[in-house]
Scaffold this motif. Structure first.
Motif, PDB file in Angstrom:
ATOM      1  N   THR A 201     151.458  -5.644   2.834  1.00 58.95           N
ATOM      2  CA  THR A 201     152.743  -5.775   2.141  1.00 58.95           C
ATOM      3  C   THR A 201     153.809  -4.838   2.701  1.00 58.95           C
ATOM      4  O   THR A 201     154.944  -4.838   2.212  1.00 58.95           O
ATOM      5  N   ALA A 202     153.477  -4.028   3.714  1.00 54.91           N
ATOM      6  CA  ALA A 202     154.418  -3.031   4.232  1.00 54.91           C
ATOM      7  C   ALA A 202     155.645  -3.686   4.860  1.00 54.91           C
ATOM      8  O   ALA A 202     155.528  -4.654   5.609  1.00 54.91           O
ATOM      9  N   VAL A 203     156.814  -3.148   4.544  1.00 51.60           N
ATOM     10  CA  VAL A 203     158.064  -3.646   5.118  1.00 51.60           C
ATOM     11  C   VAL A 203     158.940  -2.462   5.515  1.00 51.60           C
ATOM     12  O   VAL A 203     158.799  -1.357   4.985  1.00 51.60           O
ATOM     13  N   ALA A 204     159.822  -2.703   6.466  1.00 47.11           N
ATOM     14  CA  ALA A 204     160.903  -1.769   6.783  1.00 47.11           C
ATOM     15  C   ALA A 204     162.199  -2.466   6.409  1.00 47.11           C
ATOM     16  O   ALA A 204     162.389  -3.649   6.721  1.00 47.11           O
ATOM     17  N   VAL A 205     163.078  -1.751   5.729  1.00 49.92           N
ATOM     18  CA  VAL A 205     164.299  -2.362   5.206  1.00 49.92           C
ATOM     19  C   VAL A 205     165.495  -1.507   5.590  1.00 49.92           C
ATOM     20  O   VAL A 205     165.465  -0.279   5.460  1.00 49.92           O
ATOM     21  N   GLY A 206     166.549  -2.163   6.047  1.00 48.99           N
ATOM     22  CA  GLY A 206     167.792  -1.481   6.334  1.00 48.99           C
ATOM     23  C   GLY A 206     168.559  -1.190   5.055  1.00 48.99           C
ATOM     24  O   GLY A 206     168.444  -1.913   4.054  1.00 48.99           O
ATOM     25  N   ALA A 207     169.365  -0.127   5.064  1.00 52.68           N
ATOM     26  CA  ALA A 207     170.087   0.294   3.856  1.00 52.68           C
ATOM     27  C   ALA A 207     171.032  -0.798   3.361  1.00 52.68           C
ATOM     28  O   ALA A 207     171.136  -1.050   2.156  1.00 52.68           O
ATOM     29  N   GLU A 208     171.706  -1.475   4.285  1.00 50.28           N
ATOM     30  CA  GLU A 208     172.656  -2.517   3.889  1.00 50.28           C
ATOM     31  C   GLU A 208     171.949  -3.686   3.215  1.00 50.28           C
ATOM     32  O   GLU A 208     172.403  -4.205   2.189  1.00 50.28           O
TER      33      GLU A 208
ATOM     34  N   ASP B 276     159.345   4.787  11.464  1.00 49.01           N
ATOM     35  CA  ASP B 276     159.706   6.143  11.042  1.00 49.01           C
ATOM     36  C   ASP B 276     160.581   6.824  12.095  1.00 49.01           C
ATOM     37  O   ASP B 276     161.555   7.513  11.761  1.00 49.01           O
ATOM     38  N   ALA B 277     160.234   6.619  13.367  1.00 47.53           N
ATOM     39  CA  ALA B 277     161.013   7.241  14.445  1.00 47.53           C
ATOM     40  C   ALA B 277     162.440   6.720  14.473  1.00 47.53           C
ATOM     41  O   ALA B 277     163.366   7.434  14.870  1.00 47.53           O
ATOM     42  N   ALA B 278     162.616   5.473  14.046  1.00 41.99           N
ATOM     43  CA  ALA B 278     163.957   4.878  14.032  1.00 41.99           C
ATOM     44  C   ALA B 278     164.718   5.210  12.754  1.00 41.99           C
ATOM     45  O   ALA B 278     165.860   4.779  12.584  1.00 41.99           O
ATOM     46  N   GLY B 279     164.091   5.960  11.851  1.00 40.29           N
ATOM     47  CA  GLY B 279     164.757   6.336  10.611  1.00 40.29           C
ATOM     48  C   GLY B 279     164.851   5.203   9.610  1.00 40.29           C
ATOM     49  O   GLY B 279     165.717   5.230   8.718  1.00 40.29           O
ATOM     50  N   LEU B 280     163.964   4.214   9.715  1.00 42.04           N
ATOM     51  CA  LEU B 280     163.993   3.079   8.796  1.00 42.04           C
ATOM     52  C   LEU B 280     163.240   3.430   7.516  1.00 42.04           C
ATOM     53  O   LEU B 280     162.307   4.230   7.529  1.00 42.04           O
ATOM     54  N   ARG B 281     163.628   2.830   6.407  1.00 36.42           N
ATOM     55  CA  ARG B 281     162.930   3.043   5.141  1.00 36.42           C
ATOM     56  C   ARG B 281     161.752   2.086   5.057  1.00 36.42           C
ATOM     57  O   ARG B 281     161.901   0.882   5.279  1.00 36.42           O
ATOM     58  N   ARG B 282     160.566   2.630   4.756  1.00 39.61           N
ATOM     59  CA  ARG B 282     159.352   1.813   4.644  1.00 39.61           C
ATOM     60  C   ARG B 282     158.901   1.743   3.191  1.00 39.61           C
ATOM     61  O   ARG B 282     158.962   2.730   2.468  1.00 39.61           O
ATOM     62  N   PHE B 283     158.429   0.552   2.796  1.00 38.46           N
ATOM     63  CA  PHE B 283     157.924   0.349   1.445  1.00 38.46           C
ATOM     64  C   PHE B 283     156.659  -0.485   1.522  1.00 38.46           C
ATOM     65  O   PHE B 283     156.459  -1.260   2.450  1.00 38.46           O
ATOM     66  N   GLY B 284     155.812  -0.367   0.499  1.00 34.62           N
ATOM     67  CA  GLY B 284     154.570  -1.110   0.483  1.00 34.62           C
ATOM     68  C   GLY B 284     153.560  -0.490   1.431  1.00 34.62           C
ATOM     69  O   GLY B 284     153.813   0.510   2.102  1.00 34.62           O
TER      70      GLY B 284
ATOM     71  N   ALA C 283     161.962  -6.202   8.063  1.00 34.43           N
ATOM     72  CA  ALA C 283     160.876  -6.545   8.981  1.00 34.43           C
ATOM     73  C   ALA C 283     159.557  -6.357   8.244  1.00 34.43           C
ATOM     74  O   ALA C 283     159.309  -5.293   7.672  1.00 34.43           O
ATOM     75  N   GLU C 284     158.732  -7.418   8.231  1.00 31.83           N
ATOM     76  CA  GLU C 284     157.385  -7.307   7.671  1.00 31.83           C
ATOM     77  C   GLU C 284     156.507  -6.658   8.739  1.00 31.83           C
ATOM     78  O   GLU C 284     156.219  -7.264   9.772  1.00 31.83           O
ATOM     79  N   LEU C 285     156.084  -5.432   8.494  1.00 34.08           N
ATOM     80  CA  LEU C 285     155.443  -4.629   9.532  1.00 34.08           C
ATOM     81  C   LEU C 285     154.075  -5.178   9.936  1.00 34.08           C
ATOM     82  O   LEU C 285     153.718  -5.126  11.119  1.00 34.08           O
ATOM     83  N   ALA C 286     153.312  -5.692   9.001  1.00 30.43           N
ATOM     84  CA  ALA C 286     151.999  -6.261   9.356  1.00 30.43           C
ATOM     85  C   ALA C 286     152.184  -7.485  10.240  1.00 30.43           C
ATOM     86  O   ALA C 286     151.448  -7.686  11.213  1.00 30.43           O
ATOM     87  N   ARG C 287     153.168  -8.302   9.925  1.00 25.34           N
ATOM     88  CA  ARG C 287     153.445  -9.501  10.735  1.00 25.34           C
ATOM     89  C   ARG C 287     153.943  -9.116  12.120  1.00 25.34           C
ATOM     90  O   ARG C 287     153.526  -9.681  13.133  1.00 25.34           O
ATOM     91  N   PHE C 288     154.846  -8.131  12.179  1.00 21.16           N
ATOM     92  CA  PHE C 288     155.377  -7.672  13.458  1.00 21.16           C
ATOM     93  C   PHE C 288     154.253  -7.122  14.323  1.00 21.16           C
ATOM     94  O   PHE C 288     154.167  -7.408  15.523  1.00 21.16           O
ATOM     95  N   ALA C 289     153.356  -6.325  13.717  1.00 15.39           N
ATOM     96  CA  ALA C 289     152.232  -5.754  14.469  1.00 15.39           C
ATOM     97  C   ALA C 289     151.318  -6.853  14.980  1.00 15.39           C
ATOM     98  O   ALA C 289     150.825  -6.785  16.114  1.00 15.39           O
ATOM     99  N   LEU C 290     151.086  -7.876  14.164  1.00 12.94           N
ATOM    100  CA  LEU C 290     150.194  -8.959  14.564  1.00 12.94           C
ATOM    101  C   LEU C 290     150.737  -9.722  15.757  1.00 12.94           C
ATOM    102  O   LEU C 290     150.037  -9.916  16.761  1.00 12.94           O
ATOM    103  N   ILE C 291     151.994 -10.149  15.684  1.00 13.51           N
ATOM    104  CA  ILE C 291     152.508 -10.988  16.769  1.00 13.51           C
ATOM    105  C   ILE C 291     152.768 -10.184  18.039  1.00 13.51           C
ATOM    106  O   ILE C 291     152.736 -10.739  19.141  1.00 13.51           O
TER     107      ILE C 291
END
Length: 642
Positions: free
Chosen positions: A430-437, A418-426, A397-405
């Motif tokens: 450029t911030a994204v949340a990525v699942g382990a799989e 963070d509350a969902a335990g997702l890994r965040r990068f950038g 999930a592109e976090l900036a895009r998700f926040a915008l829409i």
């Protein structure tokens, strides 16, 4: 509390509003002359207990349904009005159909003109209204029988509205004003001595005098000079309130605000001409909603012609729901959750209604199973749950895009991740949340791409980071690719040598002759200044011809020992890092985090032409980005050269 009326023409909507408020909402001379509501009317009332009500009186004639839609798409409470002497009529049914399709939360039935009929007729009509409301999913809606002439039932209806308003006010007070300010304009006019005024019902956020907002979708900056609500000045307009904004701005000729525009905070300005929605086709639609059908799209207070692309199937049957992409003839303002109504191209029938899911959808691959799974995740009303489901569906999930829409602060979206335990990068855009799989799959794709590069050039050390990422273009945002690469490096599966990347088991070597020549070239390139010798100058120093020396340097570049910054110059990676460091220092010293080529030339002392060549190289490898005459930093050179 703001309510809208709904119902057939001449069923007493305006008379009821007048009986409740003492205000005649029919303001146009033509409405007075013809005795019918043509455009939206507005009235306010302060009940004896101090409760304040606002009414949006909508037209009942089918010819003015577009005006009716402009009045109800931003409102959650409706009075469905049916005359006792006439009973439910075509526009009663169509208005109720629209109310059901767009998910109006609260509907109150009102039987008017009871002074004209016997009790038996009133009871019969009330039974019909009960049945209609139940069929539309409003089986618990209260129904009041009133006469605007005699006043019968008006006090009971007023008491009900007062209690509803108190509940609504408490619920609104318990919640902060979520999101950035957005208000669809339903009227725009000028007043002598005041200037431009626009009115509407606030859809999200809040605004105060002095705020700088944007007229969307045209992108014109405006300033709030004052705010009125309930016919008096107020200090702040918040979601759910109907208000008038006194605006100041520089508008081009013919570009003044109009119905259909939005007044929004700058962060909520998102003009779009393509929207993905989840819609339900009316149970009374004359035919299925077919792929490619031209339609009238009603969104906010706008009525725009578009074309509906049904996603995943060829059509949606009456009563069924599905996903639709709307291609519009001109840009509109739209964000997640905005209500949408579709009418046929001739504007005779209501076809469907629903909500916006994604105002930034892809055109290609819009019906692929993975895209439909993403849209299903976006239907989730709770943003945290939607983010988790989006990760489950798409992996990223592109976090900036998700926040915008979703019209949310990005910090809030990052907290949800963070509350969902997702890994965040950038960070930032450029911030994204990525699942382990998904991160693991990206790593596998990266190793496969490196293997292919090694097979194609077994004598080369490996591709550069930018070249590797180009091979994976479209698979994931850059921040996610960087995260996958970092994991591979931490696991020892991928090694960075200078500016290039290789699989750990890949060990090419320069020939002995090339190594001996490199021992001679390296000191000449590693001078203390930032201007390495040109190729012909190197060749002269070594008594070689320029052409074979260039071929040698290109071979060495594949091992990450040099970088060809210009056609006639090769730099050591550490020299490029020093130049990138100068660029970073200039950006950090600027309030706008930008610097010019002239500033870079002066600081580095390498001359104008070479400075431009160096900056263009830094652009190519993703360290800087040109924006007009200036540049910004995208990442540190260590991300490229290790």
């Amino acid at each position: 509390m703001i309510l809208a009326t709904a119902g057939h023409i001449d069923h007493g909507k305006s008379a009821l509003v007048r009986a409740l408020t003492g205000v005649d909402a029919d303001r146009l001379p033509e409405e007075k002359r013809r005795g019918l509501t043509i455009d939206l009317g507005f009235a306010y009332a302060s009940l004896p207990d101090g409760t304040e009500l606002g009414f949006v009186d909508v037209p009942g004639h089918e010819r003015f349904l577009a005006n009716m839609l402009a009045g109800v798409l931003s409102i959650d409470r409706v009075l469905l009005i049916v005359a006792a002497d006439d009973g439910p009529r075509p526009q009663t049914l169509e208005h109720l159909d629209i109310i059901e399709l767009i998910g109006i939360a609260d509907v109150t039935g009102v039987i008017t003109k009871i002074d004209r009929v016997p009790e038996e007729r009133r009871a019969a009509v009330e039974g019909e209204v009960v049945a209609l409301l139940s069929e539309a999913g409003y089986e618990r809606s209260p129904i009041f029988a009133v006469s605007s002439v005699t006043g019968a039932g008006i006090s009971e209806l007023s008491e009900h509205l007062s209690q509803s308003a108190c509940s609504a006010d408490k619920a609104r007070a318990a919640l902060p004003a979520a999101g950035h300010f957005r208000m669809p304009i339903d009227r725009a006019f000028s007043l002598s001595g005041i200037g431009l005024v626009v009115t509407g019902t606030v859809a999200a956020g809040d605004a105060a005098p002095g705020d700088r907002l944007v007229l969307s979708p045209r992108g014109i900056e405006v300033r709030v000079r004052g705010i009125h609500a309930h016919n008096r000045p107020i200090e702040k307009a918040a979601a759910g309130e109907r208000c008038a904004l006194n605006l100041a701005g520089n508008f081009p000729e013919g570009g003044e605000p109009r119905r259909g525009d939005w007044i929004v905070a700058p962060a909520a300005h998102l003009p779009t001409s393509r929207i993905d929605c989840r819609i339900t086709v009316s149970r009374t639609a004359p035919s299925p909603l077919r792929d490619g059908l031209p339609v009238h799209v009603h969104l906010g207070t706008e009525d725009v012609v578009g074309r509906a692309a049904v996603l995943g199937v060829r059509s949606i049957m009456p009563g069924d729901s599905g996903f639709v992409q709307l291609d519009l003839e001109h840009p509109v303002g739209a964000l997640w959750g905005d209500r949408v109504v579709l009418r046929d191209h001739a504007a005779r029938h209501t076809l469907a209604g629903g909500r916006t899911l994604d105002p930034l959808p892809p055109r290609r691959g819009r019906s692929r199973p993975e895209r439909l799974t993403t849209l299903a995740a976006l239907t989730e009303a709770d943003a945290g749950n939607a983010l988790e489901q989006l990760i489950e569906a798409a992996g990223i999930a592109e976090l900036a895009r998700f926040a915008l829409i979703r019209n949310l602060p990005q910090s809030e979206v990052e907290a949800l991740a963070d509350a969902a335990g997702l890994r965040r990068f950038g960070a930032g855009t450029t911030a994204v949340a990525v699942g382990a799989e998904r991160l693991a799959r990206l790593g596998e794709s990266m190793m496969e791409a490196l293997g292919q590069a090694h097979a194609a050039q077994p004598d080369a050390l490996g591709p550069s980071r930018s070249a590797l990422f180009r091979r994976l273009r479209g698979e994931a945002p850059e921040a996610a690719l960087d995260a996958a690469l970092s994991d591979l490096q931490s696991a020892g599966k991928v090694v960075r040598d200078g500016a290039v990347l290789r699989l750990a088991e890949h060990q090419p070597r320069l020939s002995r002759d090339d190594e001996r020549l490199w021992d001679q070239v390296h000191p000449l390139l590693g001078t203390a200044d930032l201007r390495p010798l040109r190729v012909r100058e190197l060749a002269a120093e070594l008594s070689l011809q320029p052409e074979p020396l260039t071929r040698f340097l290109k071979r060495v570049e594949r091992f990450g020992r040099v970088a060809q910054v210009a056609p006639n110059r090769f730099f050591l990676p550490e020299t490029v890092e020093r130049l990138a460091g100068i660029a970073r220092e200039l950006a950090e010293a600027s309030p706008e985090a930008r610097f010019t080529a002239a500033e870079f030339k002066d600081r580095s002392g390498i001359g104008r032409n070479l400075a431009i060549e160096v900056l263009e190289y830094l652009d190519r490898i993703g360290v800087t980005r040109r924006d007009g005459d200036a540049r910004t930093m995208l990442r540190q050179s260590i991300a490229v050269f290790g």
